[in-house]
Design an enzyme around this catalytic site. Sequence first.
Site, PDB file in Angstrom:
ATOM      1  N   PHE A  42       0.859  -1.186   0.000  1.00  0.00           N
ATOM      2  CA  PHE A  42       0.000   0.000   0.000  1.00  0.00           C
ATOM      3  C   PHE A  42       0.893   1.233   0.000  1.00  0.00           C
ATOM      4  O   PHE A  42       1.807   1.339   0.819  1.00  0.00           O
ATOM      5  CB  PHE A  42      -0.878   0.054   1.262  1.00  0.00           C
ATOM      6  N   GLU A  43       0.626   2.166  -0.906  1.00  0.00           N
ATOM      7  CA  GLU A  43       1.277   3.477  -0.902  1.00  0.00           C
ATOM      8  C   GLU A  43       0.248   4.492  -0.401  1.00  0.00           C
ATOM      9  O   GLU A  43      -0.698   4.837  -1.091  1.00  0.00           O
ATOM     10  CB  GLU A  43       1.776   3.847  -2.294  1.00  0.00           C
TER      11      GLU A  43
END
Length: 823
Positions: free
Chosen positions: A522-523
């Site tokens: 996840f960014e």
Amino acid sequence: MALRTGIALGAAGLVVFGVTVPSATAADNVLRADSSANRACHTAVQSRRAQGIDQREVTSTVDGLIQARLAPRDGAEGDWDLAVFDKATGKVVAAAAALRSRELAESFVKKGQQLVVQGCRYSGSARSVNLGIDFLALTPQGTPTGSPQQPQRAEVVRVETPSRTDKSKLLSLGLDVTEKGDDTGVEVVLADDADRKTLRESGLRSTTVDADLSRTARDDAAKDREYAAKTQASGLPSGRTSYRHLYEYEYEMKELARRNPKLVRAFTLNHASVEGRDVTGLEIATDVTNAADGKPVNVTVGVHHAREWPASEHTIEWAYELVNGYQRDPAIKGLVGKTRNIVVPVVNVDGFSISREAEPKGDFSRFDYEMKRKNCQTADSPPQFRTGICKANPAGKDRGTDPNRNYATFWGGNGASTSWNGETFRGAGPFSEPETRNIRDLVSKRQVTNLITLHTYGNLILRPPGVADTRAPLDEPVLKALGDKMASRNGYRSIPSWGLYDTTGTTEDWSFWTTGGLGYTFEINTAGFHPAYQNAVVAEYTGTAPAAGAGKGGNRAAFLDMLGSAADPAAHSTLIGSAPRGHQLKLHKTFQTPTSPVLQPDGSTKPPIYVTDTLDSTYSSTGGRFAWSVNPSTRPYVAGRYGREPQGPKQTTVPLTNPVGVPAENTDYPGSPVSESIPFTVKGLPEVDNGRFDVVVQWTSPQTDWDLYVYNAAGELVTSSASGGTNSEKATLFDPPPGNYTAVMVNYDQVDPASPDDWANGRVEFSSPVPPTYGTREAYTLTCTNRNGKLVGIADVFADRGQTVDVGEVCTNSARANKERRR
């Protein structure tokens, strides 16, 4: 006190000296407490008579650093914490609160500053612990004279990378490339004029996103102070209102375990950091101490990259979510009961501690330690940069290895730096770093069916593979479906990792290709590495404005989707059978996997390195029938690659007719619409089956620059190619839906506008779908040992994703059961 002798680093612009603290007796080296107390050592200076407390007062003889350390005494292990306070104000200067008695509290002090060093016996049988204190004198960093170097303006730009060639070229420049990007561009941090010159000379085009990062950093810090001052409790599971320090993470984790002993266990990972810090994690499950209960394991980890503070915040809030939810939410209680959850908020403890405690600058210069990305490894640096401690050394934040380029899978290929001072430096070899060895040990010893590793920034959910040429795994439909589902909660884009740009040696790539456990990155957020807490943490986690997941559930809901996947037998494999009480089942696999051909600094390659991995997991029988959640026996690396069989012939090439005339030069597309459009049609089944199309155009001189953009019938950009320095463009779309499309040609630059170099030979070429490929099936070796450790059963077990395999009475009749399964 017995303290280190000094060292001088000389002309690099940094001088460090160890200075003996004036103190009288050897007894000052030992802290003692006859009883323990469950309190936070870092919150306040306690009374000398308080339970579980011992203190020393010292005066700093330097402008520089204090390093206070604890170590076990006489082999007695316990849990002691450490804090250093300013005596005049009572404010904490430095602290450490890991699970054992190995602590490092480190921060900046002023000459003559009076300090209180406080040891706190939190728990355990150790009544005493060794204390060491060093003061390190620092001169200003950055120039041979020791005078402060004036920082240059740092900025964020968006670099246009419409083709894979452009992305590879950008990665080769050694710039600080962020994770915020899409099909046509990536944001990059330019720290100074040298970075600007590098980008300018590359020929890649860019536009400014944030012209003054220092100002943005100051604004974010002010917002954080204002939010914390006016907000008693946030909407987070913990109610937190500000970014934590490392010692707060450590303390909160052991408090969660102490207060919920049947549900939460705090543990120390196997490898201490380069600077000697312990790394702490949490395990959350019913009957938490029985790790061999056969439940699927869901892992969430944060902060491989030191400056990405929201990553650790989301990780620990997820731990609070599980604990709170188990007590208050029947749905979460049910999911927790079916799974085991492991969270490691801070993988890179050295780097994070330095980034979090550093003086805020926001200029991304070499000595802007707040913006440190990597760990504290020194061995790969040139000799002149190996001296000094990580928080103050002649190489500044440039020294170290990127832990998220140090895992074995595809290590050594494009997508990581070969240079010691590159922000994505891959390290000396696969798993050369304690951070990656910790996660490797954790995943290799458990059946980790699901894994999320958290980063900032870009609003992305990335799935394997990290390299486009690898081709998608056979599990691509499963990975995509779960990624898309989670993205529907947080508003992020769900794409293969290579869709941003190629990366090698990353966490989820190694975990997935080696074990079969579903893995994602996840960014978090789009505003920066650690922007305003209210937005990057509170809003992103809870799904409130201004987060992209506002009203959809945010990362909280996405994490719950991942937990639901871990609890779903269709998402992994299951072994069933029967075994006597007290017998132990073990699944074992050992194999070698090649890295990429190892790219060298001069651009050549050496042969791949073969890395041996061993997967061992156990199940402890309670007697009778059992169900053991496991990953598929065949690791995805050898299982094959995703594709589909053609259902018809490919479409024949479609020529593109160049309209009469040449449009005026246009360097502002799409701001300026000046261009020419050429329609074409993509056919579909049953007439043709297209696996991809390539729109190709050519012209005469590489000094001429035409750009190509392709839109669908709804006016949406579906692919583009806008390179410079070539005499052609090629825009590719995989599995194109049938329909009408438009190729748009933009005349970006002409060598001689009076004699235009027009494009020609335009065409749309089609390719058939690539059929799936299938590799070798692998088996687990399943063994059973009795209460005395004697081997009493053995079998080979093949299991596919979603499959339930009955291994029968493996402990008493394994040979017959194995033969029957193979019939």
